[in-house]
Write a protein that holds these residues in place. Structure first.
Motif, PDB file in Angstrom:
ATOM      1  N   GLN A 295       0.835  -1.195   0.000  1.00 33.28           N
ATOM      2  CA  GLN A 295       0.000   0.000   0.000  1.00 33.28           C
ATOM      3  C   GLN A 295       0.870   1.245   0.000  1.00 33.28           C
ATOM      4  OE1 GLN A 295      -2.788  -1.329   3.421  1.00 33.28           O
ATOM      5  NE2 GLN A 295      -4.029   0.118   2.244  1.00 33.28           N
ATOM      6  N   SER A 296       0.387   2.279  -0.670  1.00 34.76           N
ATOM      7  CA  SER A 296       1.049   3.575  -0.596  1.00 34.76           C
ATOM      8  C   SER A 296       0.536   4.317   0.630  1.00 34.76           C
ATOM      9  CB  SER A 296       0.768   4.387  -1.862  1.00 34.76           C
ATOM     10  OG  SER A 296      -0.621   4.691  -1.942  1.00 34.76           O
ATOM     11  N   LEU A 297       1.250   5.356   1.005  1.00 36.76           N
ATOM     12  CA  LEU A 297       0.789   6.222   2.092  1.00 36.76           C
ATOM     13  C   LEU A 297       0.937   7.673   1.656  1.00 36.76           C
ATOM     14  CD1 LEU A 297      -0.126   6.946   4.954  1.00 36.76           C
ATOM     15  CD2 LEU A 297       2.259   6.741   5.696  1.00 36.76           C
ATOM     16  N   THR A 298      -0.161   8.419   1.705  1.00 38.70           N
ATOM     17  CA  THR A 298      -0.155   9.851   1.436  1.00 38.70           C
ATOM     18  C   THR A 298      -0.617  10.568   2.693  1.00 38.70           C
ATOM     19  OG1 THR A 298      -0.787   9.413  -0.867  1.00 38.70           O
ATOM     20  CG2 THR A 298      -0.938  11.689  -0.096  1.00 38.70           C
ATOM     21  N   ILE A 299       0.128  11.581   3.106  1.00 44.09           N
ATOM     22  CA  ILE A 299      -0.249  12.388   4.265  1.00 44.09           C
ATOM     23  C   ILE A 299      -0.437  13.828   3.798  1.00 44.09           C
ATOM     24  CG2 ILE A 299       0.356  13.124   6.596  1.00 44.09           C
ATOM     25  CD1 ILE A 299       2.235  10.757   6.804  1.00 44.09           C
ATOM     26  N   TYR A 300      -1.565  14.415   4.159  1.00 40.26           N
ATOM     27  CA  TYR A 300      -1.849  15.811   3.880  1.00 40.26           C
ATOM     28  C   TYR A 300      -1.842  16.586   5.192  1.00 40.26           C
ATOM     29  CZ  TYR A 300      -3.497  14.388  -0.770  1.00 40.26           C
ATOM     30  OH  TYR A 300      -3.592  13.880  -2.044  1.00 40.26           O
ATOM     31  N   ARG A 301      -1.465  17.863   5.101  1.00 40.18           N
ATOM     32  CA  ARG A 301      -1.526  18.730   6.281  1.00 40.18           C
ATOM     33  C   ARG A 301      -2.600  19.798   6.048  1.00 40.18           C
ATOM     34  NH1 ARG A 301       3.734  21.251   8.885  1.00 40.18           N
ATOM     35  NH2 ARG A 301       3.987  22.158   6.808  1.00 40.18           N
ATOM     36  N   ALA A 302      -3.513  19.929   7.015  1.00 40.38           N
ATOM     37  CA  ALA A 302      -4.589  20.904   6.910  1.00 40.38           C
ATOM     38  C   ALA A 302      -4.030  22.310   7.103  1.00 40.38           C
ATOM     39  CB  ALA A 302      -5.665  20.613   7.950  1.00 40.38           C
ATOM     40  N   GLY A 303      -4.628  23.275   6.400  1.00 39.15           N
ATOM     41  CA  GLY A 303      -4.197  24.657   6.522  1.00 39.15           C
ATOM     42  C   GLY A 303      -5.244  25.602   5.961  1.00 39.15           C
ATOM     43  N   ALA A 304      -4.943  26.898   5.995  1.00 41.01           N
ATOM     44  CA  ALA A 304      -5.912  27.909   5.588  1.00 41.01           C
ATOM     45  C   ALA A 304      -6.336  27.769   4.134  1.00 41.01           C
ATOM     46  CB  ALA A 304      -5.329  29.303   5.823  1.00 41.01           C
ATOM     47  N   THR A 305      -5.465  27.246   3.280  1.00 44.03           N
ATOM     48  CA  THR A 305      -5.800  27.056   1.864  1.00 44.03           C
ATOM     49  C   THR A 305      -6.264  25.636   1.569  1.00 44.03           C
ATOM     50  OG1 THR A 305      -3.487  26.528   1.357  1.00 44.03           O
ATOM     51  CG2 THR A 305      -4.180  28.836   1.138  1.00 44.03           C
ATOM     52  N   GLY A 306      -6.539  24.883   2.613  1.00 45.22           N
ATOM     53  CA  GLY A 306      -6.945  23.498   2.430  1.00 45.22           C
ATOM     54  C   GLY A 306      -5.759  22.562   2.589  1.00 45.22           C
ATOM     55  N   PRO A 307      -5.997  21.256   2.631  1.00 38.19           N
ATOM     56  CA  PRO A 307      -4.916  20.285   2.835  1.00 38.19           C
ATOM     57  C   PRO A 307      -3.858  20.335   1.735  1.00 38.19           C
ATOM     58  CG  PRO A 307      -7.050  19.270   3.212  1.00 38.19           C
ATOM     59  CD  PRO A 307      -7.314  20.607   2.593  1.00 38.19           C
ATOM     60  N   GLN A 308      -2.592  20.327   2.143  1.00 36.00           N
ATOM     61  CA  GLN A 308      -1.458  20.280   1.223  1.00 36.00           C
ATOM     62  C   GLN A 308      -0.684  18.987   1.458  1.00 36.00           C
ATOM     63  OE1 GLN A 308      -1.076  22.713  -1.082  1.00 36.00           O
ATOM     64  NE2 GLN A 308      -2.900  23.694  -0.212  1.00 36.00           N
ATOM     65  N   LYS A 309      -0.129  18.427   0.376  1.00 36.56           N
ATOM     66  CA  LYS A 309       0.596  17.156   0.519  1.00 36.56           C
ATOM     67  C   LYS A 309       1.821  17.354   1.406  1.00 36.56           C
ATOM     68  CE  LYS A 309       0.360  14.222  -2.763  1.00 36.56           C
ATOM     69  NZ  LYS A 309       0.498  13.480  -4.047  1.00 36.56           N
ATOM     70  N   TYR A 310       1.949  16.498   2.404  1.00 43.29           N
ATOM     71  CA  TYR A 310       3.003  16.599   3.415  1.00 43.29           C
ATOM     72  C   TYR A 310       4.017  15.464   3.263  1.00 43.29           C
ATOM     73  CZ  TYR A 310       4.775  16.276   8.312  1.00 43.29           C
ATOM     74  OH  TYR A 310       5.546  16.185   9.447  1.00 43.29           O
TER      75      TYR A 310
END
Length: 254
Positions: free
Chosen positions: A134-149
């Motif tokens: 499986q792959s793993l993608t993590i996003y970080r929430a912020g004022a402009t919406g989630p960005q790839k982390y």
């Protein structure tokens, strides 16, 4: 009225009631649910753009044309608008090895938690292929919406992150090893070398070199670098002890 007449009257009344009830029943046929299955698999609400207003998280059901129970994640954000998180491999539930500590959502497909320094992170695991890839993608929430982390196309989880106040969380994982023929009957198993990489979840994910060396030695019995290697085998003896073996030089690696 004679007893016989009473019995006949009662029988006639019962027959009449039965016919009436049957008529009423046939007048209202059973309604079958012909509605197609909803394309939305899960619905959640959680602030993902930092304005303290719950945002809508929709998990869309995948079809049978490809692997993965979910095809995409759609976010309706109160401040940042609509965003779609869509992985080419789709999504499946987190593996059993991922504990999901502190999940802010009641979901096995989407894990969201607040981490010291890293902030609010969203973990999504790609569709499973083979036994456990499986792959793993993590996003970080912020004022402009989630960005790839963070992203890794293949990560087997060894240690799940634990959100704690004033303490940086660690995530540890490795690539899947391939089976090899043991060099002698002394060993019960042999696989290619895949170090256990430890990441510190800070403002940006950062590999912790010292922790990676220590955990790889603990799990594999030695350390042979930070990269996957096919010329090094991780061996296990019958008593459970482990060591690394250089297949070219025919020697143990401490």
């Amino acid at each position: 009225m004679s007893p016989m007449t009473d019995h006949r009257s009662i029988a006639s009344l019962a027959l009449l009631l039965g016919m009436t009830m049957a008529g009423c029943s046939s007048a209202k046929p059973v309604v079958k649910d012909t509605t197609a299955a909803s394309p939305i698999l899960e619905r959640h609400a959680l602030d993902l753009d930092g304005d303290s207003v719950p945002d809508s998280i929709l998990v869309f059901r995948g079809d049978s044309s490809a692997h993965g129970v979910a095809s995409k994640i759609e976010l309706h954000l109160s401040r940042a608008g609509t965003r779609v998180l869509q992985d080419s491999n789709r999504y499946d539930a987190a593996p059993e090895e991922f504990n999901g500590f502190g999940n802010l959502l009641t979901s096995h497909l989407v894990y969201a938690a607040d981490f010291y320094r890293a902030g609010r992170l969203i973990f999504l695991f790609g569709a499973k292929t083979g036994c456990c890839q499986q792959s793993l993608t993590i996003y970080r929430a912020g004022a402009t919406g989630p960005q790839k982390y963070f992203y890794d196309h293949e990560l087997f989880i060894d240690r799940s992150p634990v959100p704690q106040p004033n303490k940086v969380a660690l995530l540890a994982g490795r690539k899947l090893s391939e089976g090899l023929a043991p060099p002698s009957a002394e060993y019960t198993s042999a696989v290619t070398y895949a170090p256990v990489i430890v990441y510190r979840l800070e403002d940006l994910p950062r590999m912790d070199s010292a922790a990676t060396r220590a955990l790889t030695r603990e799990e594999l019995g030695g350390f042979a670098g930070f990269a996957y290697r096919t010329d090094v085998a991780a061996l296990t003896r019958g008593n459970g002890s482990k060591l690394l073996w250089n297949l070219r030089e025919h020697r143990a690696i401490p």
